[in-house]
Design a protein around this motif. Structure first.
Motif, PDB file in Angstrom:
ATOM      1  N   GLY A 117       3.165   2.139  16.070  1.00  7.21           N
ATOM      2  CA  GLY A 117       2.639   2.776  14.869  1.00  7.21           C
ATOM      3  C   GLY A 117       3.706   2.677  13.806  1.00  7.21           C
ATOM      4  N   LYS A 118       3.289   2.629  12.545  1.00  5.85           N
ATOM      5  CA  LYS A 118       4.298   2.569  11.477  1.00  5.85           C
ATOM      6  C   LYS A 118       3.939   3.540  10.363  1.00  5.85           C
ATOM      7  N   VAL A 119       4.951   4.230   9.871  1.00  5.44           N
ATOM      8  CA  VAL A 119       4.799   5.096   8.706  1.00  5.44           C
ATOM      9  C   VAL A 119       5.647   4.494   7.591  1.00  5.44           C
ATOM     10  N   TYR A 120       4.965   4.111   6.517  1.00  2.00           N
ATOM     11  CA  TYR A 120       5.620   3.419   5.404  1.00  2.00           C
ATOM     12  C   TYR A 120       6.218   4.404   4.407  1.00  2.00           C
ATOM     13  N   GLN A 121       7.235   3.945   3.706  1.00  2.00           N
ATOM     14  CA  GLN A 121       7.813   4.747   2.620  1.00  2.00           C
ATOM     15  C   GLN A 121       6.743   5.031   1.564  1.00  2.00           C
ATOM     16  N   ASN A 122       5.967   3.997   1.229  1.00  2.00           N
ATOM     17  CA  ASN A 122       4.904   4.132   0.231  1.00  2.00           C
ATOM     18  C   ASN A 122       3.565   4.318   0.956  1.00  2.00           C
ATOM     19  N   PRO A 123       2.959   5.507   0.876  1.00  2.00           N
ATOM     20  CA  PRO A 123       1.706   5.747   1.609  1.00  2.00           C
ATOM     21  C   PRO A 123       0.587   4.773   1.245  1.00  2.00           C
ATOM     22  N   LEU A 124       0.660   4.163   0.046  1.00  2.00           N
ATOM     23  CA  LEU A 124      -0.355   3.176  -0.348  1.00  2.00           C
ATOM     24  C   LEU A 124      -0.425   2.004   0.627  1.00  2.00           C
ATOM     25  N   LEU A 125       0.699   1.718   1.301  1.00  2.00           N
ATOM     26  CA  LEU A 125       0.739   0.606   2.256  1.00  2.00           C
ATOM     27  C   LEU A 125       0.175   1.003   3.619  1.00  2.00           C
ATOM     28  N   GLY A 126       0.190   2.288   3.919  1.00  2.00           N
ATOM     29  CA  GLY A 126      -0.225   2.729   5.250  1.00  2.00           C
ATOM     30  C   GLY A 126      -1.593   3.394   5.305  1.00  2.00           C
ATOM     31  N   LEU A 127      -2.132   3.765   4.132  1.00  2.00           N
ATOM     32  CA  LEU A 127      -3.402   4.487   4.096  1.00  2.00           C
ATOM     33  C   LEU A 127      -4.392   3.795   3.164  1.00  2.00           C
ATOM     34  N   ARG A 128      -5.672   3.995   3.452  1.00  2.00           N
ATOM     35  CA  ARG A 128      -6.719   3.642   2.485  1.00  2.00           C
ATOM     36  C   ARG A 128      -6.984   4.907   1.680  1.00  2.00           C
ATOM     37  N   MET A 129      -6.578   4.869   0.433  1.00  2.00           N
ATOM     38  CA  MET A 129      -6.556   6.096  -0.370  1.00  2.00           C
ATOM     39  C   MET A 129      -7.944   6.649  -0.688  1.00  2.00           C
ATOM     40  N   ASN A 130      -8.985   5.801  -0.599  1.00  2.00           N
ATOM     41  CA  ASN A 130     -10.337   6.268  -0.912  1.00  2.00           C
ATOM     42  C   ASN A 130     -11.127   6.681   0.329  1.00  2.00           C
ATOM     43  N   PHE A 131     -10.582   6.366   1.524  1.00  2.00           N
ATOM     44  CA  PHE A 131     -11.217   6.839   2.760  1.00  2.00           C
ATOM     45  C   PHE A 131     -10.866   8.315   2.943  1.00  2.00           C
ATOM     46  N   SER A 132     -11.657   9.014   3.740  1.00  2.00           N
ATOM     47  CA  SER A 132     -11.260  10.376   4.111  1.00  2.00           C
ATOM     48  C   SER A 132     -10.044  10.302   5.034  1.00  2.00           C
ATOM     49  N   SER A 133      -9.368  11.423   5.197  1.00  2.00           N
ATOM     50  CA  SER A 133      -8.199  11.464   6.098  1.00  2.00           C
ATOM     51  C   SER A 133      -8.623  11.132   7.523  1.00  2.00           C
ATOM     52  N   ILE A 134      -9.727  11.736   7.956  1.00  2.00           N
ATOM     53  CA  ILE A 134     -10.199  11.485   9.311  1.00  2.00           C
ATOM     54  C   ILE A 134     -10.697  10.041   9.437  1.00  2.00           C
ATOM     55  N   GLY A 135     -11.213   9.495   8.321  1.00  6.11           N
ATOM     56  CA  GLY A 135     -11.650   8.097   8.298  1.00  6.11           C
ATOM     57  C   GLY A 135     -10.496   7.127   8.457  1.00  6.11           C
ATOM     58  N   ASN A 136      -9.329   7.488   7.915  1.00  5.83           N
ATOM     59  CA  ASN A 136      -8.137   6.655   8.086  1.00  5.83           C
ATOM     60  C   ASN A 136      -7.746   6.553   9.557  1.00  5.83           C
ATOM     61  N   ILE A 137      -7.844   7.672  10.257  1.00  2.00           N
ATOM     62  CA  ILE A 137      -7.511   7.671  11.687  1.00  2.00           C
ATOM     63  C   ILE A 137      -8.550   6.861  12.463  1.00  2.00           C
ATOM     64  N   ALA A 138      -9.821   7.055  12.098  1.00  2.00           N
ATOM     65  CA  ALA A 138     -10.898   6.310  12.765  1.00  2.00           C
ATOM     66  C   ALA A 138     -10.707   4.800  12.577  1.00  2.00           C
ATOM     67  N   GLU A 139     -10.223   4.404  11.391  1.00  2.00           N
ATOM     68  CA  GLU A 139     -10.012   2.971  11.125  1.00  2.00           C
ATOM     69  C   GLU A 139      -9.035   2.360  12.137  1.00  2.00           C
ATOM     70  N   LYS A 140      -7.966   3.077  12.417  1.00  2.00           N
ATOM     71  CA  LYS A 140      -6.967   2.580  13.381  1.00  2.00           C
ATOM     72  C   LYS A 140      -7.570   2.539  14.792  1.00  2.00           C
ATOM     73  N   LEU A 141      -8.368   3.545  15.134  1.00  2.00           N
ATOM     74  CA  LEU A 141      -8.996   3.586  16.455  1.00  2.00           C
ATOM     75  C   LEU A 141     -10.028   2.451  16.605  1.00  2.00           C
ATOM     76  N   ILE A 142     -10.786   2.193  15.548  1.00  2.00           N
ATOM     77  CA  ILE A 142     -11.771   1.099  15.580  1.00  2.00           C
ATOM     78  C   ILE A 142     -11.058  -0.244  15.733  1.00  2.00           C
ATOM     79  N   ALA A 143      -9.935  -0.400  15.009  1.00  2.00           N
ATOM     80  CA  ALA A 143      -9.159  -1.657  15.107  1.00  2.00           C
ATOM     81  C   ALA A 143      -8.686  -1.882  16.540  1.00  2.00           C
ATOM     82  N   ALA A 144      -8.496  -0.792  17.295  1.00  2.00           N
ATOM     83  CA  ALA A 144      -8.048  -0.909  18.686  1.00  2.00           C
ATOM     84  C   ALA A 144      -9.224  -0.988  19.660  1.00  2.00           C
ATOM     85  N   GLY A 145     -10.445  -1.040  19.121  1.00  2.00           N
ATOM     86  CA  GLY A 145     -11.600  -1.264  19.994  1.00  2.00           C
ATOM     87  C   GLY A 145     -12.470  -0.054  20.271  1.00  2.00           C
ATOM     88  N   SER A 146     -12.152   1.115  19.702  1.00  2.00           N
ATOM     89  CA  SER A 146     -12.968   2.310  19.945  1.00  2.00           C
ATOM     90  C   SER A 146     -14.306   2.199  19.225  1.00  2.00           C
TER      91      SER A 146
END
Length: 281
Positions: A117-146
């Motif tokens: 997992g990576k946490v960037y200095q600039n959140p713009l690189l690590g998050l989709r700013m227009n997705f919901s917070s929970i949607g950002n987490i779901a995006e990572k889980l979907i990318a891993a096959g969930s």
């Protein structure tokens, strides 16, 4: 060798340069570089043969001034940039026997989605700013096959609770959040697949001091609770002192000193490290 002596991550001779190099700078022994820059051909040597190990449950700090190569190193480890040469092995991928830098882009995506997992200095690189917070987490889980929506909602809620995002703001987009809250969402997203390794790149830079302290407390608490290995990059020795077990000091693309954090802070050997420590006192 016990499991605790097997590194989670091993990096060997990681080298990253921008430019072709020339006869004046290619040979490391006789290179006429100013800092890490060749005055003749303009090549920049961002990382020069960097090697280190990270062990289970350990926090490795990497400290150095701007331009020392520490953020480039993190970008290479997370495949945001290609290395010029070098090797990296993680114990959770192919028994630690395959060089990560030689894997296909598909395999590298797998490693990013499951093992790091990576946490960037600039959140713009690590998050989709227009997705919901929970949607950002779901995006990572979907990318891993969930594909289980209920599981993803539960996991997202659990993680956002862990990083102290209020329940009523879970469906809100990070663009509405403060810098400190954005970093908390990034941390939750990075942890979503229980990676054995977390990369943290200058995560408190630009935050108010009180916010910095709460983000650092959060990281420290999560590290203890999850016993996760971390590579933590900072130019701030106060951050390194609080979190890192061992520390590498980088200057001009090279590791100039490494050791236990207490040892580096109490008895620095290299002149540059001595200046760094002195500036903290």
């Amino acid at each position: 060798m016990t499991e605790f002596e097997v590194p989670v991550l091993s990096v060997r001779n990681l080298h990253k340069q921008y430019g072709p190099g020339c006869e004046h700078c290619r040979d490391e022994q006789s290179a006429t570089l100013v800092k890490n820059h060749c005055q003749v051909c303009g090549t920049v040597y961002a990382c020069r043969n960097v090697s280190f190990d990270v062990f289970p449950g350990e926090v490795l700090g990497i400290v150095g001034e701007s331009g020392s190569g520490k953020s480039t190193l993190m970008q290479c480890l997370y495949f945001d940039q290609e290395v010029t040469s070098g090797e990296a092995f993680v114990s959770a991928f192919e028994n630690g026997e395959e060089n990560l830098f030689e894997q296909s882009s598909q395999q590298q995506r797998y490693i990013r989605n499951h093992i790091m997992g990576k946490v960037y200095q600039n959140p713009l690189l690590g998050l989709r700013m227009n997705f919901s917070s929970i949607g950002n987490i779901a995006e990572k889980l979907i990318a891993a096959g969930s594909r289980d929506v209920g599981m993803m909602e539960n996991r997202g809620a659990e993680l956002l609770n862990k990083v102290n995002i209020p329940v009523h703001r879970r469906k809100e987009a990070p663009k509405n959040f403060s810098g400190g809250m954005q970093q908390r969402v990034q941390i939750a997203k990075a942890l979503s697949n229980n990676p054995p390794l977390l990369l943290l790149d200058e995560v408190t830079t630009g935050l108010d001091l009180s916010v910095q302290a709460s983000v650092l407390d959060l990281i420290k608490g999560l590290q203890r609770e999850l016993n996760i290995s971390m590579v933590l990059v900072s130019h701030d020795l106060g951050v390194i002192r609080m979190l890192a077990d061992r520390t590498l000091v980088m200057l001009d693309g090279m590791v100039i000193e490494q050791g236990l954090t207490d040892q580096i802070l109490e008895d620095p050997q290299h002149r540059y490290t001595q200046q760094l420590v002195h500036s903290l006192l």
